[in-house]
Design an enzyme around this catalytic site. Structure first.
Site, mmCIF file in Angstrom:
data_model
loop_
_atom_site.group_PDB
_atom_site.id
_atom_site.type_symbol
_atom_site.label_atom_id
_atom_site.label_comp_id
_atom_site.label_asym_id
_atom_site.label_seq_id
_atom_site.Cartn_x
_atom_site.Cartn_y
_atom_site.Cartn_z
ATOM 1 C CB CYS A 44 0.054 5.801 3.116
ATOM 2 S SG CYS A 44 1.089 5.980 1.498
ATOM 3 N NE ARG B 187 0.874 6.811 -2.554
ATOM 4 C CZ ARG B 187 0.257 5.694 -2.598
ATOM 5 N NH1 ARG B 187 0.269 4.779 -1.339
ATOM 6 N NH2 ARG B 187 -0.173 5.236 -3.672
ATOM 7 N NE ARG C 183 -3.835 -2.713 1.436
ATOM 8 C CZ ARG C 183 -3.643 -1.267 1.791
ATOM 9 N NH1 ARG C 183 -3.015 -0.864 2.831
ATOM 10 N NH2 ARG C 183 -4.431 -0.631 0.977
ATOM 11 C CG ASP D 289 4.117 -0.560 -7.154
ATOM 12 O OD1 ASP D 289 4.339 0.489 -6.562
ATOM 13 O OD2 ASP D 289 2.871 -0.428 -8.055
ATOM 14 C CE LYS E 27 -2.140 -3.457 -4.711
ATOM 15 N NZ LYS E 27 -2.143 -2.153 -4.474
ATOM 16 C CG ASN E 28 -1.853 -1.356 -8.242
ATOM 17 O OD1 ASN E 28 -2.667 -1.426 -7.550
ATOM 18 N ND2 ASN E 28 -0.674 -0.743 -8.329
HETATM 19 N N1 EPU Z 1 1.427 13.029 -6.935
HETATM 20 C C1 EPU Z 1 1.116 14.374 -6.476
HETATM 21 N N2 EPU Z 1 -0.137 14.628 -6.664
HETATM 22 C C2 EPU Z 1 -1.182 14.156 -6.771
HETATM 23 C C3 EPU Z 1 -0.962 12.654 -6.993
HETATM 24 C C4 EPU Z 1 0.171 12.245 -7.125
HETATM 25 O O1 EPU Z 1 2.270 15.130 -6.049
HETATM 26 O O2 EPU Z 1 -2.405 14.659 -6.858
HETATM 27 C C5 EPU Z 1 2.593 12.558 -6.709
HETATM 28 C C6 EPU Z 1 2.855 11.374 -5.711
HETATM 29 O O3 EPU Z 1 2.985 11.613 -4.398
HETATM 30 C C7 EPU Z 1 3.835 10.476 -6.411
HETATM 31 C C8 EPU Z 1 3.550 10.658 -7.742
HETATM 32 O O4 EPU Z 1 2.965 11.821 -7.812
HETATM 33 O O5 EPU Z 1 4.842 11.278 -5.857
HETATM 34 C C9 EPU Z 1 3.061 9.170 -8.671
HETATM 35 O O6 EPU Z 1 2.053 8.864 -7.634
HETATM 36 P P1 EPU Z 1 0.833 8.395 -8.437
HETATM 37 O O7 EPU Z 1 -0.476 9.236 -8.474
HETATM 38 O O8 EPU Z 1 1.196 7.803 -9.722
HETATM 39 O O9 EPU Z 1 0.474 7.116 -7.427
HETATM 40 P P2 EPU Z 1 -0.917 6.455 -7.300
HETATM 41 O O10 EPU Z 1 -1.987 6.569 -8.133
HETATM 42 O O11 EPU Z 1 -1.181 6.975 -5.717
HETATM 43 C C10 EPU Z 1 -0.167 4.014 -8.024
HETATM 44 C C11 EPU Z 1 -0.490 2.695 -7.509
HETATM 45 C C12 EPU Z 1 0.749 2.531 -6.702
HETATM 46 C C13 EPU Z 1 1.953 2.737 -7.597
HETATM 47 C C14 EPU Z 1 1.986 4.278 -8.156
HETATM 48 C C15 EPU Z 1 3.131 4.595 -8.972
HETATM 49 C C16 EPU Z 1 -2.702 1.853 -7.352
HETATM 50 C C17 EPU Z 1 -3.707 1.387 -6.686
HETATM 51 N N3 EPU Z 1 -1.660 2.257 -6.967
HETATM 52 O O12 EPU Z 1 -0.530 4.819 -7.063
HETATM 53 O O13 EPU Z 1 0.938 1.185 -6.212
HETATM 54 O O14 EPU Z 1 3.235 2.721 -6.718
HETATM 55 O O15 EPU Z 1 0.745 4.369 -8.789
HETATM 56 O O16 EPU Z 1 3.221 3.661 -10.065
HETATM 57 O O17 EPU Z 1 -2.609 1.794 -8.684
HETATM 58 C C18 EPU Z 1 1.313 -0.594 -4.665
HETATM 59 O O18 EPU Z 1 0.729 -1.553 -5.473
HETATM 60 O O19 EPU Z 1 1.936 -1.013 -3.666
HETATM 61 C C19 EPU Z 1 1.364 0.780 -4.964
HETATM 62 C C20 EPU Z 1 1.610 1.816 -3.966
#
Ligand code: EPU
Length: 429
Positions: A126, A131, A408, A316, A22-23
């Site tokens: 969320c 996030r 999802r 995850d 998915k990701n």
């Molecule tokens: N963060 C910030 N600022 C930002 C972006 C992120 O502070 O602008 C923080 C977040 O709050 C968090 C950390 O950085 O504490 C890491 O977040 P990240 O940006 O890596 O997460 P994401 O890109 O929103 C993806 C996956 C998530 C997975 C995370 C961590 C996808 C679509 N989503 O989310 O997947 O948990 O990376 O590996 O790729 C899931 O599939 O259930 C899921 C939540």
């Protein structure tokens, strides 16, 4: 709303085919906005999030064609999507759509890179935490986009195109890294991304972009270099297997006992999780067919695990591991360092008889002799599936409510587990 009914106590045996990730699929679909030519994606999982992103892209003018059946194909084959963003007719991603799926915010990068402007709703909070998107905005700003925030929308403008630059992430972010790479692919000049996320899905998307004509090196390491090109073309790409789905079923087998081949799974995508499973007492054997997981009769040993960015143990899989540890012979400790509020499953596991103490980012799980079925529900995808894992070992019947969370991210979960001997069914309603 559909529910899932599980009666625990049956070991699992057989084969579970692992779907495309998915990701990786979501950012790959978003990357289609970077080109006017067709991007063909194979091994795409049939998930609610994929359908939702199709609608979001459709709103920008993207055509998504789902390939028809082929001789010899079964439901275990992924879908083929033909995605064409020949004419982008709208550079706004509205609140009604972005608020349903956070990853859709990432469209901001290809839109501003190719069209010179994007207007994308802030995704909001969320179930797993606040996030924020500050680092995603920082990345495109570093490449020369002018950013305004107005009425809950981020407006990015770069009428003369983006320019290569240096992006240093103060914190590892998957979405930030995807965004930076996509924006840099069409920027004028070279971009260096430091402290980049090393998740396998980043390398998969970079591979696809390189097939489209991008010049990206270092994806999969913490330093990525992108030499911008003037335009990208079409490509065909096979989505890599889902390491979180793999780890989830591996934990289900460790919980229920039995012997299952996770077909197409690739061990290098989840080494940390496989090591934890072995410490807990599961047998893990990799072959060119996938990963075989078995546990026959032995007790589960407790473990101590801290979630962290790849290659460490993934957030995850945190909820699923916690479900497993509720039945360990001793006390386990799980620390969640990625999302501050990702413990929504704890109270529901407790309803099944688990003993879990929460203290800030640390959960202490005291293994119990028996879990007992009950009605439960969860508010996010991974939390929901942790309840399914617990239910497989619980006495009697568990009803998991709000199955749309599972849909999802898990393709035909009840079918995959049912074929291995679990007593599991979907109740429509
Ligand atoms: N963060 C910030 N600022 C930002 C972006 C992120 O502070 O602008 C923080 C977040 O709050 C968090 C950390 O950085 O504490 C890491 O977040 P990240 O940006 O890596 O997460 P994401 O890109 O929103 C993806 C996956 C998530 C997975 C995370 C961590 C996808 C679509 N989503 O989310 O997947 O948990 O990376 O590996 O790729 C899931 O599939 O259930 C899921 C939540």
């Amino acid at each position: 709303m559909d529910r899932i009914r599980i009666v625990g106590g049956r070991p699992l045996s057989g084969t579970i085919p692992i779907s495309g990730a998915k990701n990786a699929t979501l950012p790959l679909m978003i990357a289609s906005l970077l080109t006017g030519e067709t991007l063909v994606l194979d091994n795409v999982p049939r998930l609610a999030d994929v359908g939702l992103l199709q609608r979001i892209l459709g709103n920008h003018g993207v055509d998504v064609m789902v390939g028809g059946k082929r001789a010899g194909e079964t439901a275990d084959h992924g879908q083929t999507l033909h995605i064409s963003a020949a004419h982008i007719v709208d550079t706004t991603a509205p609140y009604e759509l972005v608020s349903k799926m956070r990853a859709s915010f990432w469209v901001i990068a290809p839109l501003v890179a190719r069209m010179g402007e994007a207007r994308v709703s802030m995704p909001g909070g969320c179930a797993i935490g606040t996030r924020p998107v500050d680092l995603l905005i920082m990345a495109i700003e570093r490449l020369g986009a002018k950013i305004d925030i107005e009425g809950g929308y981020v407006i990015a403008q770069a009428p003369h195109g983006l320019k290569g630059g240096e992006i240093v992430f103060p914190k590892v972010t998957v979405g930030g890294t995807h965004t930076a790479i996509m924006a840099a692919a069409l920027a004028n000049g070279t971009t260096v991304i430091e402290n980049a996320a090393r998740e396998p899905e980043i390398a998969d998307v970079a591979d696809c972009l390189n097939k489209m004509g991008a010049r990206i090196s270092g994806a999969g390491t913490s330093r990525i270099v992108v030499e911008g090109v003037a335009r990208l073309g079409g490509a065909r790409h096979n989505v890599l297997p889902d390491r979180i789905e793999t780890g989830t079923y591996a934990m289900a087998v460790a919980m229920a006992g039995g012997d299952v081949l996770l077909q197409n799974a690739r061990p290098e995508l989840l080494q940390a999780a496989l090591e934890v499973l072995q410490m807990a007492g599961a047998a893990v054997v990799s072959s060119n067919q996938g990963i075989r997981i078995a546990r026959n009769g032995s007790a589960l040993a407790p473990v101590e695990v801290t979630t962290a960015p790849f290659p460490a143990f993934p957030t995850d899989l945190q909820a699923q591991l916690m479900a497993l540890m509720t039945r360990a012979n001793g006390t386990s400790c799980i620390v969640e360092t990625i999302f501050e509020n990702r413990f929504m499953h704890v109270q529901e596991l407790v309803r099944l008889g688990a003993r879990i103490q929460l203290e800030g980012e640390k959960a202490t799980i005291e293994g119990v002799e028996r879990l007992q079925g009950a009605p439960v529900m969860a508010t996010d995808l991974r939390a929901s599936v942790s309840l399914v894992i617990a239910a497989l070992a619980a006495e009697g019947e568990t009803i998991v409510n709000r199955v749309y969370h599972l849909d999802r991210g898990f393709e035909r979960l009840e079918d995959k587990l049912g074929r291995c001997g679990a007593t599991i069914e979907r109740l429509a309603g």
